[in-house]
Design an enzyme around this catalytic site. Structure first.
Site, PDB file in Angstrom:
ATOM      1  N   MET A  30      22.590  17.338 -23.578  1.00 38.86           N
ATOM      2  CA  MET A  30      23.127  16.695 -24.786  1.00 38.86           C
ATOM      3  C   MET A  30      24.537  16.168 -24.519  1.00 38.86           C
ATOM      4  O   MET A  30      25.299  15.913 -25.462  1.00 38.86           O
ATOM      5  CB  MET A  30      23.137  17.684 -25.948  1.00 38.86           C
ATOM      6  CG  MET A  30      21.724  18.135 -26.332  1.00 38.86           C
ATOM      7  SD  MET A  30      21.546  18.619 -28.053  1.00 38.86           S
ATOM      8  CE  MET A  30      22.690  19.977 -28.126  1.00 38.86           C
ATOM      9  N   GLY A  31      24.891  16.018 -23.235  1.00 37.05           N
ATOM     10  CA  GLY A  31      26.195  15.437 -22.919  1.00 37.05           C
ATOM     11  C   GLY A  31      27.315  16.461 -23.013  1.00 37.05           C
ATOM     12  O   GLY A  31      27.064  17.668 -23.029  1.00 37.05           O
ATOM     13  N   ALA A  32      28.588  15.947 -23.086  1.00 36.80           N
ATOM     14  CA  ALA A  32      29.767  16.798 -22.915  1.00 36.80           C
ATOM     15  C   ALA A  32      29.583  17.579 -21.617  1.00 36.80           C
ATOM     16  O   ALA A  32      29.654  18.810 -21.569  1.00 36.80           O
ATOM     17  CB  ALA A  32      29.998  17.722 -24.109  1.00 36.80           C
ATOM     18  N   GLY A  36      28.148  23.547 -15.638  1.00 41.54           N
ATOM     19  CA  GLY A  36      26.785  24.092 -15.764  1.00 41.54           C
ATOM     20  C   GLY A  36      25.755  22.983 -15.623  1.00 41.54           C
ATOM     21  O   GLY A  36      24.784  23.092 -14.862  1.00 41.54           O
ATOM     22  N   HIS A  37      25.971  21.869 -16.356  1.00 42.42           N
ATOM     23  CA  HIS A  37      25.080  20.718 -16.225  1.00 42.42           C
ATOM     24  C   HIS A  37      25.068  20.205 -14.778  1.00 42.42           C
ATOM     25  O   HIS A  37      24.019  19.851 -14.231  1.00 42.42           O
ATOM     26  CB  HIS A  37      25.546  19.572 -17.126  1.00 42.42           C
ATOM     27  CG  HIS A  37      25.559  19.880 -18.590  1.00 42.42           C
ATOM     28  ND1 HIS A  37      26.685  19.710 -19.361  1.00 42.42           N
ATOM     29  CD2 HIS A  37      24.595  20.321 -19.431  1.00 42.42           C
ATOM     30  CE1 HIS A  37      26.412  20.034 -20.616  1.00 42.42           C
ATOM     31  NE2 HIS A  37      25.153  20.413 -20.684  1.00 42.42           N
ATOM     32  N   GLY A 147      18.600  25.425 -17.791  1.00 42.13           N
ATOM     33  CA  GLY A 147      19.516  26.537 -17.536  1.00 42.13           C
ATOM     34  C   GLY A 147      18.984  27.856 -18.079  1.00 42.13           C
ATOM     35  O   GLY A 147      18.459  27.914 -19.190  1.00 42.13           O
TER      36      GLY A 147
HETATM   37  P1  AMP Z   1      22.874  21.307 -23.371  1.00 46.47           P
HETATM   38  O1  AMP Z   1      23.573  20.040 -23.037  1.00 46.47           O
HETATM   39  O2  AMP Z   1      23.765  22.393 -23.880  1.00 46.47           O
HETATM   40  O3  AMP Z   1      21.635  21.087 -24.205  1.00 46.47           O
HETATM   41  O4  AMP Z   1      22.345  21.883 -21.979  1.00 46.47           O
HETATM   42  C1  AMP Z   1      21.550  21.100 -21.121  1.00 46.47           C
HETATM   43  C2  AMP Z   1      20.994  21.979 -20.037  1.00 46.47           C
HETATM   44  O5  AMP Z   1      22.066  22.604 -19.318  1.00 46.47           O
HETATM   45  C3  AMP Z   1      20.125  23.118 -20.591  1.00 46.47           C
HETATM   46  O6  AMP Z   1      19.001  23.302 -19.739  1.00 46.47           O
HETATM   47  C4  AMP Z   1      21.064  24.295 -20.547  1.00 46.47           C
HETATM   48  O7  AMP Z   1      20.390  25.536 -20.448  1.00 46.47           O
HETATM   49  C5  AMP Z   1      21.857  23.997 -19.287  1.00 46.47           C
HETATM   50  N1  AMP Z   1      23.131  24.714 -19.302  1.00 46.47           N
HETATM   51  C6  AMP Z   1      23.995  24.797 -20.342  1.00 46.47           C
HETATM   52  N2  AMP Z   1      25.041  25.598 -20.026  1.00 46.47           N
HETATM   53  C7  AMP Z   1      24.830  26.027 -18.754  1.00 46.47           C
HETATM   54  C8  AMP Z   1      25.548  26.877 -17.859  1.00 46.47           C
HETATM   55  N3  AMP Z   1      26.693  27.459 -18.213  1.00 46.47           N
HETATM   56  N4  AMP Z   1      25.025  27.107 -16.636  1.00 46.47           N
HETATM   57  C9  AMP Z   1      23.849  26.522 -16.263  1.00 46.47           C
HETATM   58  N5  AMP Z   1      23.129  25.706 -17.061  1.00 46.47           N
HETATM   59  C10 AMP Z   1      23.610  25.458 -18.291  1.00 46.47           C
END
Ligand code: AMP
Length: 285
Positions: A30-32, A36-37, A147
């Site tokens: 979802m960006g930002a 981790g991404h 993640g």
């Molecule tokens: P989001 O943008 O928060 O929807 O996350 C996109 C992907 O990145 C999802 O598969 C999350 O589980 C993964 N993700 C978010 N935070 C982390 C992190 N700290 N370490 C590894 N993967 C992450």
């Protein structure tokens, strides 16, 4: 890095790559974009010869009163980060491209989604499953990277990929953390300095449960108490749940084993954070 904005363009791009013999990696976000991404992008680069990362703040997965409007948006910096990470194609659709007028379909995964995030955020998982199904249809057979931090979501997505015969391999990647243990999250940007100092209490609880498990504790109630205690003791934090669960069904357990998962969710001055760990994780946190 190429930028595409419609599912049809994405389908053409990935189909052409597959015809050329490439293995396609998909990293939905979802960006930002944070480290981790980027760790998911690195894994995709290592396992595949072409990588697509999507940036889409999916309105379907936000409930009323949640943070859809204020969710951090930074598409220019995000694209730079993805390009630097070696992503070949960024899928950046507008909501209208994903959900045109008349859109009426919901995908729902029935098992493993009832509790925890599914209970606290009604409709959230159906929103996630629907957007992921659309991304899977547009991308086609690929390896898709998610993640472990959002473990219940990753498990649901693996089920969806299998049940719908997508030919997609779901790869679940470890959580990237700040040095003090806080799991990276786009929502960490909402934390004021005091809240940021308080936020590692979730990871501290998980770490305490891993240590208690290593020292021989097996009762799930006692282990869950180890998870909850540092959050309860933190005045800025409000605990939503702390639990020891089965790693696939997410059903609560009475006795834990090395594969059991500890879950925690809490708000720090209104900022909702999640974290999780496998109790027998060799590296701990
Ligand atoms: P989001 O943008 O928060 O929807 O996350 C996109 C992907 O990145 C999802 O598969 C999350 O589980 C993964 N993700 C978010 N935070 C982390 C992190 N700290 N370490 C590894 N993967 C992450």
């Amino acid at each position: 890095m190429e930028v595409v904005t419609t599912p049809a363009e994405l389908r053409r791009r990935t189909a052409a790559w597959r015809r050329q013999g490439h293995r396609v990696g998909l990293v939905p976000t979802m960006g930002a974009i944070h480290a981790g991404h980027l760790s998911l992008c690195d894994r995709a680069r290592a396992g595949c010869t072409r990588v697509v990362a999507s940036i889409f703040i999916n309105p379907l997965q936000f409930g009323t009163g949640e943070d859809l409007e204020r969710y951090p948006r930074d598409p220019v910096a995000d694209q730079e980060r993805l390009r630097d990470a070696g992503v070949d194609c960024c899928f950046l659709p507008e909501p209208r491209a994903m959900y045109p007028r008349g859109f009426a379909t919901r995908v729902s995964v029935e098992r493993g989604t009832e509790r925890w995030e599914g209970a606290v955020r009604p409709g959230h998982f159906a929103g996630v499953a629907t957007v992921v199904a659309k991304l899977f249809v547009a991308t086609g057979p690929c390896w898709a990277y998610f993640g472990d931090k959002d473990a219940q979501q990753a498990q649901m997505v693996a089920r969806l990929a299998h049940d719908l015969d997508t030919g997609i391999r779901v790869v679940v990647c470890p959580t990237v953390r700040e040095p003090d243990g806080l799991a990276l999250s786009s929502r960490n940007r909402y934390l004021d300095p005091e809240s940021r100092q308080a936020a590692p209490c979730l990871a501290q609880g998980l770490r305490a449960a891993v240590a208690a498990f290593a020292a021989g504790t097996r009762g799930a109630a006692a282990l869950a108490e180890h998870v909850a205690a540092p959050v309860r003791d933190q005045p800025l934090a409000e605990l939503e749940y702390a639990a020891i669960v089965h790693p696939r069904t997410f059903a609560p357990l009475r006795r834990a084993d090395a594969r059991s998962r500890a879950l925690v969710a809490a708000s720090i001055r209104g900022v909702r954070l999640l974290d999780t760990i496998i109790l027998g994780a060799p590296a701990g946190l």
